[in-house]
Design a protein around this motif. Structure first.
Motif, PDB file in Angstrom:
ATOM      1  N   LEU A 171       0.827  -1.199   0.000  1.00  0.00           N
ATOM      2  CA  LEU A 171       0.000   0.000   0.000  1.00  0.00           C
ATOM      3  C   LEU A 171       0.860   1.247   0.000  1.00  0.00           C
ATOM      4  CD1 LEU A 171      -2.769  -1.040   2.538  1.00  0.00           C
ATOM      5  CD2 LEU A 171      -2.806  -1.193   0.047  1.00  0.00           C
ATOM      6  N   GLY A 172       0.411   2.250  -0.752  1.00  0.00           N
ATOM      7  CA  GLY A 172       1.183   3.476  -0.874  1.00  0.00           C
ATOM      8  C   GLY A 172       0.728   4.558   0.091  1.00  0.00           C
ATOM      9  N   THR A 173       1.189   5.776  -0.181  1.00  0.00           N
ATOM     10  CA  THR A 173       0.922   6.902   0.708  1.00  0.00           C
ATOM     11  C   THR A 173      -0.558   7.236   0.788  1.00  0.00           C
ATOM     12  OG1 THR A 173       3.093   7.822   0.164  1.00  0.00           O
ATOM     13  CG2 THR A 173       1.524   9.297   1.198  1.00  0.00           C
ATOM     14  N   ARG A 174      -1.268   7.154  -0.334  1.00  0.00           N
ATOM     15  CA  ARG A 174      -2.696   7.479  -0.311  1.00  0.00           C
ATOM     16  C   ARG A 174      -3.460   6.555   0.644  1.00  0.00           C
ATOM     17  NH1 ARG A 174      -1.934   8.354  -5.977  1.00  0.00           N
ATOM     18  NH2 ARG A 174      -2.322  10.542  -6.559  1.00  0.00           N
ATOM     19  N   HIS A 175      -3.181   5.274   0.560  1.00  0.00           N
ATOM     20  CA  HIS A 175      -3.888   4.324   1.426  1.00  0.00           C
ATOM     21  C   HIS A 175      -3.515   4.530   2.894  1.00  0.00           C
ATOM     22  CE1 HIS A 175      -4.325   2.326  -2.490  1.00  0.00           C
ATOM     23  NE2 HIS A 175      -5.402   1.756  -1.982  1.00  0.00           N
ATOM     24  N   ARG A 176      -2.261   4.831   3.155  1.00  0.00           N
ATOM     25  CA  ARG A 176      -1.835   5.079   4.536  1.00  0.00           C
ATOM     26  C   ARG A 176      -2.463   6.355   5.092  1.00  0.00           C
ATOM     27  NH1 ARG A 176       2.297   2.027   6.537  1.00  0.00           N
ATOM     28  NH2 ARG A 176       3.192   0.522   5.088  1.00  0.00           N
ATOM     29  N   GLY A 230     -15.568  -6.107   1.197  1.00  0.00           N
ATOM     30  CA  GLY A 230     -14.299  -6.065   0.470  1.00  0.00           C
ATOM     31  C   GLY A 230     -13.220  -6.834   1.185  1.00  0.00           C
ATOM     32  N   LYS A 231     -11.982  -6.747   0.671  1.00  0.00           N
ATOM     33  CA  LYS A 231     -10.841  -7.378   1.314  1.00  0.00           C
ATOM     34  C   LYS A 231     -10.305  -6.459   2.385  1.00  0.00           C
ATOM     35  CE  LYS A 231      -9.302  -9.999  -2.705  1.00  0.00           C
ATOM     36  NZ  LYS A 231      -8.182 -10.276  -3.603  1.00  0.00           N
ATOM     37  N   LYS A 232      -9.745  -7.034   3.444  1.00  0.00           N
ATOM     38  CA  LYS A 232      -9.237  -6.243   4.548  1.00  0.00           C
ATOM     39  C   LYS A 232      -7.710  -6.244   4.575  1.00  0.00           C
ATOM     40  CE  LYS A 232     -13.037  -6.673   7.815  1.00  0.00           C
ATOM     41  NZ  LYS A 232     -13.398  -6.979   9.197  1.00  0.00           N
ATOM     42  N   ASN A 233      -7.148  -5.028   4.725  1.00  0.00           N
ATOM     43  CA  ASN A 233      -5.732  -4.859   5.020  1.00  0.00           C
ATOM     44  C   ASN A 233      -4.845  -5.729   4.146  1.00  0.00           C
ATOM     45  OD1 ASN A 233      -6.601  -3.115   6.938  1.00  0.00           O
ATOM     46  ND2 ASN A 233      -6.308  -4.523   8.638  1.00  0.00           N
TER      47      ASN A 233
END
Length: 274
Positions: free
Chosen positions: A201-206, A270-273
């Protein structure tokens, strides 16, 4: 005056209420910490308690002393380390029905907002245009709005899409929405410090996870690399949502008619983490 039998009956009734209240509090605590770092904290406390009881039972005085010191100073360490989780728990308590003074948006306004967000997300996802959109709810986001460029513009899908077009002045950062208004663009959101987030995961997701850990906002992420759509709320990340699923999740949270029915539980698909 109460008779002895009546007094015993009242006592039993009080004990039943006590047990039910404790059960409810424990249940709510589990729901709050689910999917956060606090789960690991609970596991650690369980191990420490087991060691403490074992040391008392076996008469291991030195080990018991160390466990007592751990309990004494561990509480302060927990407050410092898990401050985001504790703040989130207190905010959820304050957002309870007995404390809430904010009325839910009207259905027509909410539906228009949902339509605009879903249409824009689908368009950008198909073209792999990265986007980060956060919907302010009861917890104010003024601190984050002030980090960006204030717009106070009417929410439309076309304006959202145009904002995130690459190499434009406002495309980098988050757009913060409230009801039917785009409050600001190019805003900075706090990054999540959760060590269990998937490395892919990138910056947007974080950032989406980070703001959902400290506010009750709903944040939508469109991946620039894959075009997939994700959504975060209460520290949980749900990925690879199609247009229909995204619409369903937003409707369950934002529509006035369904808000009371879903206030206690959010159903996800949805899918988690990662």
């Amino acid at each position: 005056m109460f008779s002895l039998e009546e007094f015993r009956l009242l006592n039993y009734f009080g004990q039943i209420i006590d047990i039910l209240l404790v059960t409810y509090v424990v249940y709510k605590a589990i729901m709050i910490i689910r999917g956060t770092r606090a789960v690991q904290l609970v596991k650690g406390i369980t191990v420490i308690l087991a060691v403490w009881f074992l040391s008392r039972f076996l008469g291991l005085r030195t080990l018991e002393f160390l466990m007592n010191q751990t309990f004494t100073y561990g509480l302060l360490a927990i407050i410092i380390i898990f401050q985001p989780e504790l703040r989130r728990a207190l905010e959820q308590l304050g957002r309870g029905r007995f404390f809430s003074s904010r009325t839910a948006p009207q259905d027509d306004s909410a539906k228009k907002s949902i339509d605009a967000i879903v249409k824009a997300s689908s368009y950008m996802g198909k073209r792999r245009i990265g986007a980060l959109m956060s919907l302010e709810r009861e917890t104010g986001m003024t601190d984050y709005v002030e980090t960006g460029i204030q717009m106070n513009a009417h929410l439309t899908s076309e304006l959202l899409i145009n904002t995130f077009i690459p190499n434009t002045p406002l495309h980098d950062g988050a757009v913060i929405l409230k009801d039917n208004t785009i409050l600001a663009a190019a805003c900075y959101l706090p990054l999540s410090e959760n060590p269990f987030i998937s490395k892919e995961l990138g910056t947007r997701h974080r950032a989406a996870l980070g703001v959902s850990e400290v506010t009750d906002s709903i944040t939508i992420v469109v991946s620039e690399e894959t075009g997939s759509i994700s959504l975060t709320k209460n520290g949980e990340l749900h990925r690879e949502l199609d247009e229909e699923k995204l619409r369903q999740l937003l409707e369950r949270e934002l529509l006035f008619e369904s808000k009371q029915a879903t206030a206690s539980r959010w159903q996800w698909g949805g899918k988690k983490n990662g």
